[in-house]
Design a protein around this motif. Structure first.
Motif, PDB file in Angstrom:
ATOM      1  N   GLY A   1       0.855  -1.186   0.000  1.00  0.00           N
ATOM      2  CA  GLY A   1       0.000   0.000   0.000  1.00  0.00           C
ATOM      3  C   GLY A   1       0.889   1.234   0.000  1.00  0.00           C
ATOM      4  O   GLY A   1       2.087   1.135  -0.264  1.00  0.00           O
ATOM      5  N   GLY A   2       0.307   2.381   0.281  1.00  0.00           N
ATOM      6  CA  GLY A   2       1.087   3.624   0.268  1.00  0.00           C
ATOM      7  C   GLY A   2       0.899   4.372  -1.041  1.00  0.00           C
ATOM      8  O   GLY A   2       0.335   3.824  -1.992  1.00  0.00           O
ATOM      9  N   PRO A   3       1.370   5.622  -1.099  1.00  0.00           N
ATOM     10  CA  PRO A   3       1.080   6.470  -2.265  1.00  0.00           C
ATOM     11  C   PRO A   3       1.519   5.877  -3.608  1.00  0.00           C
ATOM     12  O   PRO A   3       0.824   6.053  -4.609  1.00  0.00           O
ATOM     13  N   CYS A   4       2.654   5.178  -3.643  1.00  0.00           N
ATOM     14  CA  CYS A   4       3.121   4.658  -4.936  1.00  0.00           C
ATOM     15  C   CYS A   4       2.266   3.506  -5.440  1.00  0.00           C
ATOM     16  O   CYS A   4       2.375   3.132  -6.614  1.00  0.00           O
ATOM     17  N   SER A   5       1.445   2.930  -4.585  1.00  0.00           N
ATOM     18  CA  SER A   5       0.581   1.866  -5.096  1.00  0.00           C
ATOM     19  C   SER A   5      -0.604   2.454  -5.856  1.00  0.00           C
ATOM     20  O   SER A   5      -1.416   1.723  -6.398  1.00  0.00           O
ATOM     21  N   SER A   6      -0.690   3.790  -5.931  1.00  0.00           N
ATOM     22  CA  SER A   6      -1.755   4.375  -6.753  1.00  0.00           C
ATOM     23  C   SER A   6      -1.517   4.056  -8.225  1.00  0.00           C
ATOM     24  O   SER A   6      -2.440   4.117  -9.023  1.00  0.00           O
ATOM     25  N   ASN A   7      -0.292   3.752  -8.620  1.00  0.00           N
ATOM     26  CA  ASN A   7      -0.061   3.069  -9.895  1.00  0.00           C
ATOM     27  C   ASN A   7       0.665   1.774  -9.582  1.00  0.00           C
ATOM     28  O   ASN A   7       1.902   1.732  -9.527  1.00  0.00           O
TER      29      ASN A   7
END
Ligand code: SF4
Length: 616
Positions: free
Chosen positions: A146-152
């Protein structure tokens, strides 16, 4: 459990053994026999970085408050320790139990920075866990991220079993409880993954395929499992004031990046800067009540003994009661000499009184982030800051005795011209002049203006997600031009390495085709890519060549707004039509007011939260 006697001896050879021993104050140790789910919270960077991450402290304590779950920590061992571990057959282990990671049910990585992706692979390998999900059988732990980079998530689609989209406090419990059921009912991994798909915010990459056009753009996404949703919705916490916050945080033995108690005062940002991914991802703006925060501060200070309290957020001064909150905390902790710090503060006259109060004891340097030198450029990025609004607080700061100022800028912003770049120097020189243009008797201290120029990286879910990143030549030309032109001993200039930003851009906007490059580059020794001393640019470029992937396709190519983007199947709440509108506005240097002034109908209020977006 690994051989701890052997480990203890070997630790004497490591650079900072305290990174690898655990047993800190407030660490949680449970009895394994009472536990249904063993969770390893994995941070793909060194201990000092990971321990400074508030999200880790929140989720660690949240999971451990559940009787049947035991959450432990694991960080990326620094290279010296990794060598020791590999030479002596010590697999990666969790700090609390010293059990090897392979014995865990779930390993959850937090993805804060694209340049830590190779560390995810390295940590799995050090744990003797195959990096590709297809090579892991049912006996292996479930790997989530998870975390912000999992937005892509697509650059790690063949590594991670499950991505958790959005704010994790609720979904992580739902997933862990489902895993407890899986164990109880002896479900296979695939059966579990199918059930997990029904939890909002869960993305299981193996249940999808991607079809490409001849020009390598995405033609369509194909759903391979009927349980998998077409659109994955990002999770957002509705009742932020009442959301779980830990009463204690682990206190490290060694200095970490931030040695202090962190109080998260608000989530989201009203500002809408067009380059800022966090500003879009964490919408809507939500804040905690002062009473809640004072209580939480009390718990944390009592439990840790830290002497500094930070009020954390994307933009602290946007909290509607920031003065009241800071004053209450100051009064409460003044006698105990506990410092209160407020990073991410927008510096205007109101907050200046506050800063002065906060820094009565010691004036540390002040940081300003104009981001761009000209008004036109600041309007393009929707910074909503005039030159006056930048220089006035600097002047106030000088009058109040500050003499150290840091100015953060970006180069390579969309539509940027030479004039915009040169204006960075002009602004820095104006700051310098403000210091010396005052009466001689008022000039105190030794002025130091530090100008930092970062290379702009276009990120998914921002209005700039379609723009071409500058080529490395363009970045170097701009960065070096400033280097040549800034010729004043009082002004120190530095710039971030364009090569790192280029690789970051590839993985920020990459699709499934960059996944094999990532694995290959790691096999060839890439790791700790965010650390200059370990970043191997030539190896990366060789690997792109070898795999047959053109990095420029991802970094320096402008996309049409009609193109299917790799992350289009994720719904963050903000509508794509809003991002397109903002992109178009930027090209005309038109600004959009902040959410407190006027709602821009980004979509978050309608689609996600109902009445919570109270700024409308
Ligand atoms: S709907 Fe308006 S107030 Fe709410 S987050 Fe979007 S722009 Fe801000």
């Amino acid at each position: 459990m690994i051989n701890t006697k052997k480990l203890d001896k070997l630790l004497l050879k490591a650079e900072k053994p305290a990174r690898y021993i655990g047993s800190e104050l407030n660490e949680i140790v449970k009895n394994k026999v009472d536990i249904d789910v063993r969770f390893a919270f994995a941070f793909p960077d060194v201990y000092e970085v990971g321990m400074s991450h508030t999200g880790m402290h929140i989720l660690y304590n949240l999971l451990n408050e559940q009787e049947n779950i035991w959450c432990e920590r694991v960080f990326a061992p620094w290279v010296d320790m990794e060598n020791i571990m590999r030479e002596n057959d010590i697999p990666l282990y969790a700090l609390e139990s010293k059990d090897e990671l392979k014995e865990f049910d779930i390993i959850g990585f937090t993805l804060q920075y694209e340049m830590s992706f190779t560390n995810v692979l390295n940590m799995l390998d050090l744990a003797n866990i195959p990096v590709r999900s297809s090579d892991r059988d049912d006996s292996m732990p479930l790997i989530i991220a998870g975390g912000p980079c999992s937005s892509n998530p697509e650059p790690l689609y063949n590594v991670i079993d499950i991505f958790v989209m959005g704010e994790a406090e609720e979904v992580i419990l739902e997933l862990s409880n489902l895993y407890a059921e899986k164990k109880k009912n002896n479900l296979t991994k695939d059966e579990f993954l199918e059930r997990a798909c029904h939890i909002e915010g869960i993305y299981v990459p193996k249940f999808y395929d991607v079809v490409y056009n001849e020009d390598n753009t995405i033609k369509e996404r194909v759903i391979l499992n009927e349980n998998a949703p077409k659109i994955v919705k990002r999770r957002i916490i509705k009742d932020f004031d009442n959301i779980y916050y830990p009463k204690k945080m682990i206190v490290p033995y060694i200095n970490t990046v931030h040695d202090r108690v962190v109080l998260e005062i608000l989530r989201g940002c009203i500002r809408g800067c067009r380059f800022c991914q966090a500003g879009m991802l964490y919408r809507p703006f939500r804040e905690k009540k002062v009473d809640t925060l004072v209580k939480q501060a009390e718990n944390l200070i009592d439990a840790t003994g830290h002497e500094e309290l930070t009020l954390a957020s994307l933009s602290s001064s946007d909290h509607s009661c920031i003065c009241d909150l800071s004053t209450q905390l100051l009064e409460k902790y003044e006698k105990r000499k506990i410092g209160i710090s407020l990073p991410s503060l927008r510096l205007d006259s109101i907050t200046f009184d506050l800063i002065e109060k906060l820094q009565e004891v010691k004036k540390s340097g002040l940081t300003f982030a104009p981001e761009a030198g000209t008004q036109r450029m600041r309007d393009v990025i929707n910074k909503n800051l005039t030159e006056e609004q930048i220089l006035n607080p600097v002047k106030t700061a000088f009058d109040l005795g500050w003499s150290t100022v840091k100015l953060y800028f970006m180069i390579g912003l969309p539509t940027e011209t030479t004039e915009d770049v040169m204006a960075i120097k002009d602004l820095a020189y104006k700051v310098k002049d403000l210091f010396f243009d005052r009466p001689k008797e008022d000039i105190k201290g030794n002025l130091r203006v530090t100008v930092s120029a970062a290379c702009f990286v276009p990120k998914p879910f921002t209005p700039f997600q379609w723009v071409a990143q500058n080529t490395m030549e363009e970045f170097y030309d701009k960065a070096k031009m400033l280097d040549r032109e800034i010729r004043d001993k009082k002004v120190v200039y530095n710039y971030h390495a364009p090569k790192t930003s280029y690789i970051e851009a590839v993985f920020a906007r990459g699709d499934r085709k960059v996944a094999d490059v990532l694995i290959k580059a790691w096999e060839k020794g890439c790791k700790f890519d965010g650390w200059n001393e370990w970043f191997k640019f030539n190896t990366w470029m060789e690997t792109f060549e070898e795999i047959g992937v053109d990095p420029d396709f991802y970094a320096t190519r402008r996309r049409e707004t009609t193109e299917n983007l790799p992350w289009d199947f994720i719904d963050i709440g903000v509508e794509k039509s809003f991002l397109i509108k903002e992109y178009e506005q930027s090209l005309n240097a038109c600004t959009t007011p902040n959410c407190k002034e006027k709602c821009s109908n980004c979509g978050i209020n309608k689609k996600k939260i109902g009445g919570v977006c109270t700024r409308v």
